[in-house]
Design a protein around this motif. Structure first.
Motif, PDB file in Angstrom:
ATOM      1  N   THR A   1      -1.025  -1.721  -4.884  1.00 26.00           N
ATOM      2  CA  THR A   1      -0.191  -1.762  -6.081  1.00 26.00           C
ATOM      3  C   THR A   1      -1.058  -1.839  -7.333  1.00 26.00           C
ATOM      4  O   THR A   1      -2.017  -2.606  -7.401  1.00 26.00           O
ATOM      5  CB  THR A   1       0.737  -2.987  -6.040  1.00 26.00           C
TER       6      THR A   1
ATOM      7  N   ARG B   1       0.830  -1.215   0.000  1.00 26.69           N
ATOM      8  CA  ARG B   1       0.000   0.000   0.000  1.00 26.69           C
ATOM      9  C   ARG B   1       0.857   1.255   0.000  1.00 26.69           C
ATOM     10  O   ARG B   1       1.940   1.284   0.577  1.00 26.69           O
ATOM     11  CB  ARG B   1      -0.899   0.026   1.239  1.00 26.69           C
TER      12      ARG B   1
ATOM     13  N   PHE C   1       2.209   2.591  -8.154  1.00 26.25           N
ATOM     14  CA  PHE C   1       0.959   2.942  -7.476  1.00 26.25           C
ATOM     15  C   PHE C   1       0.314   4.094  -8.247  1.00 26.25           C
ATOM     16  O   PHE C   1       0.974   5.092  -8.543  1.00 26.25           O
ATOM     17  CB  PHE C   1       1.230   3.380  -6.031  1.00 26.25           C
TER      18      PHE C   1
END
Length: 397
Positions: A339, A328, A370
């Motif tokens: 992700t 995260r 991300f």
């Protein structure tokens, strides 16, 4: 006589193919970073081409927040990398089986503080990492006075007070029981000491009167029950106090997630290796493109992609799976995203890094992508091997 040909035997039944643990692809470029023994922070970066062909590479060293370079080896230049941090970049062409040594010297706002400065070698376009390494410079420590840590029992005043109360209650009960027993013994002695002669003496010693066999005295029932109640109350109180402290550390609304996991969560800055139950994670770099741009494909029009260069090492003796949804990036206000697995696959040249478990003892350096909304950059990364692992948290500069 004709011989009938024997039909070919059927191929043996095959089960589903087993998933072999993933291992890192062969590295063509390796990086090693070492701090120098000097009054000010200095680093040596050795970049080696272990392949049979020349390589064009981009080397980037992330400088700690609040520091600035005072000296850079030939060909390097410093540029802001976002926030309060700076990076130093070199573009190199390495012949086959060759190496080169780079160097930097830093000035920091807080002299004498340890400084961690990781470095990575990327492909010529600066997107895919070959290898990364990190080092922490520390000032020569002066002899310090010995500090004696407070013993553990002094850290729990509430527990000690409860134990003291239990001891006092136990001592009081024992004192009352001994007093009652002494009173009974005295009464029995007085009762058996008086004879029928009214206390008159005699010339000859009086023969000893036969006495009943002495019984082994046991504490009264009320004392046993009271001590058991006090002991039970002490155990329940101590367990409740300990559970209350444990529960207070578990906050389901806390960001990032914490408590009730396997192991203890570890927090640290960029460039510092952090271990959890199965993996050792090291975040070497984080870069974010402008909205609508970044590596691994076009980002949404209202967002952008941030790419973290992460080293992952399996520190166990068994193969270990890991999952993209458990990694995260936390944004301001506690918002987080997992992700972007399709973008991460594209950044890894089509390889799904989460498809197969990691081999025991193996290490990989890879990009994680991300996709975030707006212009906010991640403030923290949370990385973990499994859903029950406490994981590690890395603060972004």
């Amino acid at each position: 006589m004709a011989v009938e040909p024997t039909p070919p035997s059927a191929p043996p039944a095959m089960g589903p193919p087993s998933r072999a643990p993933a291992s890192a692809p062969p590295q063509q470029v390796t990086v090693a970073v070492a701090p120098e023994t000097s009054p000010a922070p200095r680093y040596r970066i050795q970049v080696r081409n272990v392949g049979n062909a020349p390589v064009d590479t981009t080397v980037r060293q992330e400088l700690p927040a609040g520091s600035s370079p005072t000296a850079i080896s030939g060909g390097g230049k410093s540029t802001p990398s976002g926030g309060s941090s700076t990076e130093v970049t070199w573009r190199l062409r390495l012949p086959a089986h060759s190496s080169t040594t780079l160097g930097t010297a830093l000035a920091a706002t807080a002299p004498g503080q340890p400084l961690t400065a990781p470095a990575c070698a990327f492909t010529s376009d600066g997107t895919r990492p070959y290898d990364c390494a990190t080092a922490t410079w520390k000032a020569a420590a002066a002899p310090a006075a010995e500090v004696t840590e407070a013993p553990p029992w002094r850290r729990y005043p509430v527990l000690l007070a409860g134990l003291a109360v239990l001891l006092l209650i136990g001592a009081a009960l024992a004192w009352v029981w001994r007093r009652r027993r002494a009173g009974r013994v005295t009464a029995a002695a007085l009762a058996s000491g008086g004879g029928s002669d009214g206390g008159r003496g005699t010339v000859y010693p009086r023969p000893a009167a036969p006495s009943a066999s002495r019984r082994r005295r046991t504490p009264p029932v009320w004392l046993v029950v009271g001590a058991a109640v006090v002991l039970l109350a002490g155990v329940v109180g101590t367990a409740g106090w300990t559970a209350t402290r444990r529960v207070s550390a578990i906050d389901t609304q806390k960001q990032p997630t914490s408590g009730a996991w396997l192991g203890s969560g570890v927090t640290g800055p960029v460039g510092v290796p952090l271990r959890e139950s199965a993996f050792e994670f090291t975040v070497y770099r984080m870069s974010c493109g402008s909205p609508g741009t970044a590596g691994g494909g076009a980002a949404p029009a209202n967002g952008r992609r941030c790419q973290a260069t992460v080293g992952v090492r399996n520190i166990t003796g068994d193969q270990q799976p890991w999952h993209g949804q458990l990694q995260r990036a936390y944004l301001p206000g506690g918002r987080w995203v997992s992700t972007d697995e399709s973008a991460t696959r594209a950044a890894n040249l089509g390889r799904d890094i989460f498809a197969d478990p990691m081999a025991a003892g193996s290490r990989m350096v890879l990009p994680l992508v991300f996709t975030v909304d707006g212009r906010d950059a991640p403030q923290q990364l949370e990385l973990r091997s499994g859903v029950f692992s406490a994981g590690v948290r890395v603060h972004m500069p």
